[in-house]
Design a protein around this motif. Structure first.
Motif, PDB file in Angstrom:
ATOM      1  N   SER A  84      -1.803  -4.340  -5.032  1.00 49.77           N
ATOM      2  CA  SER A  84      -0.442  -4.063  -4.566  1.00 49.77           C
ATOM      3  C   SER A  84       0.547  -3.885  -5.713  1.00 49.77           C
ATOM      4  O   SER A  84       1.656  -3.392  -5.502  1.00 49.77           O
ATOM      5  N   THR A 132      -0.132   0.043  -1.540  1.00 49.62           N
ATOM      6  CA  THR A 132       0.134  -0.511  -0.214  1.00 49.62           C
ATOM      7  C   THR A 132       0.207   0.591   0.836  1.00 49.62           C
ATOM      8  O   THR A 132      -0.317   0.446   1.943  1.00 49.62           O
ATOM      9  N   ALA A 136      -2.445   0.863   3.869  1.00 50.61           N
ATOM     10  CA  ALA A 136      -1.955   0.849   5.252  1.00 50.61           C
ATOM     11  C   ALA A 136      -2.461   2.070   6.010  1.00 50.61           C
ATOM     12  O   ALA A 136      -2.858   1.974   7.182  1.00 50.61           O
TER      13      ALA A 136
END
Length: 201
Positions: A84, A132, A136
């Motif tokens: 991240s 991220t 996702a």
């Protein structure tokens, strides 16, 4: 360094388990983000303890702030964090302190799915996608495909997942416990870009 509260306790357990499986020990877990542990006080504690390296398992912005505070306090040890930290929020908060920070990332080639994701993300948001965003996207695609395969049957019967799909972060493959089995690579921030670390380094 992990977040304060329940999330930090869960992250701590995961890090300690990973350390045990690698036959190493974590010297200390530092919880950051409450009123008593701002970035400056965290940096002071770490510099006083003089560890060889620090794991920044925080949100990208928080990790960047702690990295900047550590470098400002003249800490010269290794800094590392999760995928991240492949994020503009990290580099914005860290500034020059981002250089040299190690990041664990899944080995992803520039497959068609990854290229399409980057192109569509840029078109839609006029920005570069970070880890991220890609993760996702992959999670949503995996869920959609799993539910589609389940049809009229309960979705949970598709687990453990026996098939793999190509995602924006590489091919998604999982073991029987649901853990991703793809190999990781070590990247480092260098002048605003993540670049692979040579195995000889």
């Amino acid at each position: 360094v992990v977040p304060a509260g329940r999330q930090g306790r869960a992250v701590s357990r995961d890090l300690e388990e990973a350390a045990r499986s690698g036959a190493v020990a974590l010297d200390r877990i530092v919880y950051a983000g409450d009123s008593k542990t701002d970035a400056a006080s965290v940096a002071h504690m770490i510099v006083a303890a003089a560890p060889g390296g620090v794991l920044l398992w925080l949100s990208p912005a928080e990790a960047g702030t702690v990295a900047a505070s550590l470098r400002a306090a003249d800490y010269r040890g290794c800094l590392a964090g999760p995928g991240s930290l492949d994020s503009p929020a990290f580099t914005a908060a860290a500034g020059p302190a981002a250089d040299g920070v190690l990041v664990a990332a899944f080995k992803a080639d520039a497959g068609l799915r990854a290229r399409r994701f980057v192109s569509e993300f840029r078109r839609r948001y006029d920005a570069e996608p970070d880890f991220t965003a890609a993760a996702a996207f992959d999670a949503a695609q995996l869920l959609i495909q799993t539910l589609y395969r389940a049809g009229d049957n309960p979705g949970y019967r598709q687990f453990p997942l026996g098939t793999s799909i190509e995602g924006a972060t590489g091919v998604l493959q999982f073991d029987n416990a649901g853990n991703r089995t793809n190999a990781l690579r070590v990247m480092t921030w260098k002048r605003g870009r993540l670049v692979p670390v040579s195995p000889s380094t």
